[in-house]
Design a protein around this motif. Structure first.
Motif, PDB file in Angstrom:
ATOM      1  N   ARG A  39      12.208 -50.235   6.544  1.00  0.00           N
ATOM      2  CA  ARG A  39      11.458 -49.243   7.317  1.00  0.00           C
ATOM      3  C   ARG A  39      12.319 -48.788   8.484  1.00  0.00           C
ATOM      4  NH1 ARG A  39       8.036 -53.434   6.167  1.00  0.00           N
ATOM      5  NH2 ARG A  39       6.242 -52.906   4.893  1.00  0.00           N
ATOM      6  N   ALA A  40      12.741 -47.546   8.447  1.00  0.00           N
ATOM      7  CA  ALA A  40      13.611 -47.024   9.501  1.00  0.00           C
ATOM      8  C   ALA A  40      12.780 -46.491  10.654  1.00  0.00           C
ATOM      9  CB  ALA A  40      14.491 -45.921   8.943  1.00  0.00           C
ATOM     10  N   VAL A  41      13.263 -46.754  11.862  1.00  0.00           N
ATOM     11  CA  VAL A  41      12.670 -46.203  13.072  1.00  0.00           C
ATOM     12  C   VAL A  41      13.798 -45.536  13.837  1.00  0.00           C
ATOM     13  CG1 VAL A  41      11.439 -46.677  15.209  1.00  0.00           C
ATOM     14  CG2 VAL A  41      10.920 -48.011  13.159  1.00  0.00           C
ATOM     15  N   MET A  42      13.658 -44.234  14.064  1.00  0.00           N
ATOM     16  CA  MET A  42      14.692 -43.462  14.741  1.00  0.00           C
ATOM     17  C   MET A  42      14.250 -43.107  16.149  1.00  0.00           C
ATOM     18  SD  MET A  42      15.480 -40.945  11.501  1.00  0.00           S
ATOM     19  CE  MET A  42      16.203 -39.732  12.544  1.00  0.00           C
ATOM     20  N   ILE A  43      15.218 -42.992  17.046  1.00  0.00           N
ATOM     21  CA  ILE A  43      14.915 -42.525  18.389  1.00  0.00           C
ATOM     22  C   ILE A  43      14.896 -41.006  18.338  1.00  0.00           C
ATOM     23  CG2 ILE A  43      15.690 -42.437  20.776  1.00  0.00           C
ATOM     24  CD1 ILE A  43      16.982 -45.146  20.317  1.00  0.00           C
ATOM     25  N   THR A  50      13.181 -30.722  17.715  1.00  0.00           N
ATOM     26  CA  THR A  50      13.366 -32.019  17.065  1.00  0.00           C
ATOM     27  C   THR A  50      12.320 -32.225  15.985  1.00  0.00           C
ATOM     28  OG1 THR A  50      14.296 -32.946  19.086  1.00  0.00           O
ATOM     29  CG2 THR A  50      13.490 -34.509  17.447  1.00  0.00           C
ATOM     30  N   ARG A  51      11.086 -31.834  16.258  1.00  0.00           N
ATOM     31  CA  ARG A  51      10.019 -31.978  15.262  1.00  0.00           C
ATOM     32  C   ARG A  51      10.315 -31.126  14.017  1.00  0.00           C
ATOM     33  NH1 ARG A  51       5.194 -34.321  17.070  1.00  0.00           N
ATOM     34  NH2 ARG A  51       5.248 -34.839  19.270  1.00  0.00           N
ATOM     35  N   ARG A  52      10.807 -29.894  14.223  1.00  0.00           N
ATOM     36  CA  ARG A  52      11.150 -29.037  13.085  1.00  0.00           C
ATOM     37  C   ARG A  52      12.301 -29.626  12.286  1.00  0.00           C
ATOM     38  NH1 ARG A  52      10.463 -24.984  16.922  1.00  0.00           N
ATOM     39  NH2 ARG A  52      12.722 -24.789  17.154  1.00  0.00           N
ATOM     40  N   ALA A  53      13.323 -30.114  12.974  1.00  0.00           N
ATOM     41  CA  ALA A  53      14.476 -30.693  12.289  1.00  0.00           C
ATOM     42  C   ALA A  53      14.074 -31.941  11.501  1.00  0.00           C
ATOM     43  CB  ALA A  53      15.571 -31.032  13.292  1.00  0.00           C
ATOM     44  N   THR A  66       5.079 -47.070  18.814  1.00  0.00           N
ATOM     45  CA  THR A  66       5.416 -47.750  20.052  1.00  0.00           C
ATOM     46  C   THR A  66       6.228 -49.003  19.744  1.00  0.00           C
ATOM     47  OG1 THR A  66       3.431 -49.096  20.037  1.00  0.00           O
ATOM     48  CG2 THR A  66       3.275 -46.944  21.125  1.00  0.00           C
ATOM     49  N   ALA A  67       6.807 -49.578  20.776  1.00  0.00           N
ATOM     50  CA  ALA A  67       7.557 -50.820  20.605  1.00  0.00           C
ATOM     51  C   ALA A  67       6.638 -51.916  20.089  1.00  0.00           C
ATOM     52  CB  ALA A  67       8.189 -51.228  21.937  1.00  0.00           C
ATOM     53  N   ARG A  68       5.437 -51.963  20.589  1.00  0.00           N
ATOM     54  CA  ARG A  68       4.476 -52.986  20.152  1.00  0.00           C
ATOM     55  C   ARG A  68       4.164 -52.846  18.664  1.00  0.00           C
ATOM     56  NH1 ARG A  68      -0.337 -53.845  24.000  1.00  0.00           N
ATOM     57  NH2 ARG A  68       1.346 -54.889  25.071  1.00  0.00           N
ATOM     58  N   GLU A  69       4.019 -51.602  18.183  1.00  0.00           N
ATOM     59  CA  GLU A  69       3.751 -51.391  16.759  1.00  0.00           C
ATOM     60  C   GLU A  69       4.929 -51.828  15.894  1.00  0.00           C
ATOM     61  OE1 GLU A  69       0.721 -47.574  17.043  1.00  0.00           O
ATOM     62  OE2 GLU A  69       2.875 -47.227  16.922  1.00  0.00           O
ATOM     63  N   VAL A  70       6.141 -51.541  16.340  1.00  0.00           N
ATOM     64  CA  VAL A  70       7.324 -51.950  15.584  1.00  0.00           C
ATOM     65  C   VAL A  70       7.445 -53.469  15.563  1.00  0.00           C
ATOM     66  CG1 VAL A  70       9.844 -51.871  15.515  1.00  0.00           C
ATOM     67  CG2 VAL A  70       8.555 -49.800  15.989  1.00  0.00           C
ATOM     68  N   LEU A  71       7.143 -54.105  16.683  1.00  0.00           N
ATOM     69  CA  LEU A  71       7.225 -55.564  16.741  1.00  0.00           C
ATOM     70  C   LEU A  71       6.159 -56.232  15.880  1.00  0.00           C
ATOM     71  CD1 LEU A  71       7.946 -56.015  20.541  1.00  0.00           C
ATOM     72  CD2 LEU A  71       9.515 -56.468  18.647  1.00  0.00           C
ATOM     73  N   SER A  72       5.069 -55.537  15.607  1.00  0.00           N
ATOM     74  CA  SER A  72       3.987 -56.146  14.825  1.00  0.00           C
ATOM     75  C   SER A  72       4.092 -55.865  13.328  1.00  0.00           C
ATOM     76  CB  SER A  72       2.636 -55.667  15.347  1.00  0.00           C
ATOM     77  OG  SER A  72       2.478 -54.296  15.082  1.00  0.00           O
ATOM     78  N   VAL A  73       5.135 -55.165  12.875  1.00  0.00           N
ATOM     79  CA  VAL A  73       5.301 -54.875  11.454  1.00  0.00           C
ATOM     80  C   VAL A  73       5.577 -56.186  10.712  1.00  0.00           C
ATOM     81  CG1 VAL A  73       6.793 -53.751   9.763  1.00  0.00           C
ATOM     82  CG2 VAL A  73       6.102 -52.527  11.799  1.00  0.00           C
ATOM     83  N   ARG A  74       4.884 -56.376   9.623  1.00  0.00           N
ATOM     84  CA  ARG A  74       5.073 -57.566   8.783  1.00  0.00           C
ATOM     85  C   ARG A  74       5.714 -57.155   7.459  1.00  0.00           C
ATOM     86  NH1 ARG A  74       1.931 -61.783  10.832  1.00  0.00           N
ATOM     87  NH2 ARG A  74       0.349 -61.076  12.296  1.00  0.00           N
ATOM     88  N   PRO A  83      10.995 -42.123   7.737  1.00  0.00           N
ATOM     89  CA  PRO A  83      11.239 -42.910   8.951  1.00  0.00           C
ATOM     90  C   PRO A  83      10.221 -42.579  10.033  1.00  0.00           C
ATOM     91  CG  PRO A  83      13.251 -41.816   8.223  1.00  0.00           C
ATOM     92  CD  PRO A  83      12.129 -41.288   7.386  1.00  0.00           C
ATOM     93  N   ARG A  84       9.956 -43.519  10.880  1.00  0.00           N
ATOM     94  CA  ARG A  84       9.091 -43.304  12.040  1.00  0.00           C
ATOM     95  C   ARG A  84       9.982 -42.959  13.226  1.00  0.00           C
ATOM     96  NH1 ARG A  84       5.549 -43.276   8.466  1.00  0.00           N
ATOM     97  NH2 ARG A  84       3.821 -44.721   8.454  1.00  0.00           N
ATOM     98  N   CYS A  85       9.410 -42.342  14.228  1.00  0.00           N
ATOM     99  CA  CYS A  85      10.141 -41.984  15.443  1.00  0.00           C
ATOM    100  C   CYS A  85       9.669 -42.845  16.606  1.00  0.00           C
ATOM    101  CB  CYS A  85       9.929 -40.514  15.786  1.00  0.00           C
ATOM    102  SG  CYS A  85      10.844 -39.398  14.733  1.00  0.00           S
ATOM    103  N   MET A  86      10.589 -43.047  17.548  1.00  0.00           N
ATOM    104  CA  MET A  86      10.306 -43.803  18.761  1.00  0.00           C
ATOM    105  C   MET A  86      10.976 -43.058  19.908  1.00  0.00           C
ATOM    106  SD  MET A  86      11.521 -47.718  19.562  1.00  0.00           S
ATOM    107  CE  MET A  86      10.408 -48.491  18.426  1.00  0.00           C
ATOM    108  N   THR A  87      10.286 -42.920  21.023  1.00  0.00           N
ATOM    109  CA  THR A  87      10.906 -42.272  22.178  1.00  0.00           C
ATOM    110  C   THR A  87      11.939 -43.211  22.796  1.00  0.00           C
ATOM    111  OG1 THR A  87       9.245 -43.108  23.704  1.00  0.00           O
ATOM    112  CG2 THR A  87       8.798 -40.953  22.678  1.00  0.00           C
ATOM    113  N   ALA A  88      12.788 -42.670  23.636  1.00  0.00           N
ATOM    114  CA  ALA A  88      13.813 -43.488  24.292  1.00  0.00           C
ATOM    115  C   ALA A  88      13.179 -44.553  25.191  1.00  0.00           C
ATOM    116  CB  ALA A  88      14.752 -42.598  25.092  1.00  0.00           C
ATOM    117  N   ILE A  89      12.061 -44.225  25.805  1.00  0.00           N
ATOM    118  CA  ILE A  89      11.376 -45.197  26.668  1.00  0.00           C
ATOM    119  C   ILE A  89      10.831 -46.349  25.838  1.00  0.00           C
ATOM    120  CG2 ILE A  89       9.357 -45.516  28.160  1.00  0.00           C
ATOM    121  CD1 ILE A  89       9.835 -42.612  29.112  1.00  0.00           C
TER     122      ILE A  89
END
Length: 105
Positions: A39-43, A50-53, A66-74, A83-89
């Motif tokens: 499961r890829a997560v891109m910044i 960016t949404r169009r691209a 969110t970071a919490r969602e990525v950490l809870s992936v099993r 892929p899912r997206c994640m903000t820089a924050i």
């Protein structure tokens, strides 16, 4: 703040149990990404260009996690079609959780 630290450490511990080491890798366009069992997560930025691209490249609108969602992936969770997206924050929060886990060990 000290009461929050063990909670964050537990979250990082749970993530370490389910995610392989060395998650941060370089993406095709020079963007960092996180791999979680295929499961890829891109910044990603949140602007319209960016949404169009992203939609053009992956065939679907970006879904931000969110970071919490990525950490809870099993490993037993269903795979993602794109892929899912994640903000820089959120990526900084994800990286800090891994650092906190390493410091606790």
């Amino acid at each position: 703040m000290r009461a929050f630290t063990p909670l964050l450490g537990l979250a990082a511990l749970a993530a370490a149990a389910s995610l392989p080491a060395g998650l941060a890798t370089a993406g095709d366009a020079g963007q960092p990404s996180v791999q979680t069992h295929g499961r890829a997560v891109m910044i990603c930025a949140t602007d319209a260009a960016t949404r169009r691209a992203f939609a053009r490249e992956h065939g679907a609108a970006p879904i931000f996690v969110t970071a919490r969602e990525v950490l809870s992936v099993r490993a037993s969770d269903p795979a993602w079609n794109a892929p899912r997206c994640m903000t820089a924050i959120e990526h900084a929060r994800y990286r800090d959780a891994a650092t906190t886990y390493a410091a606790v060990r």
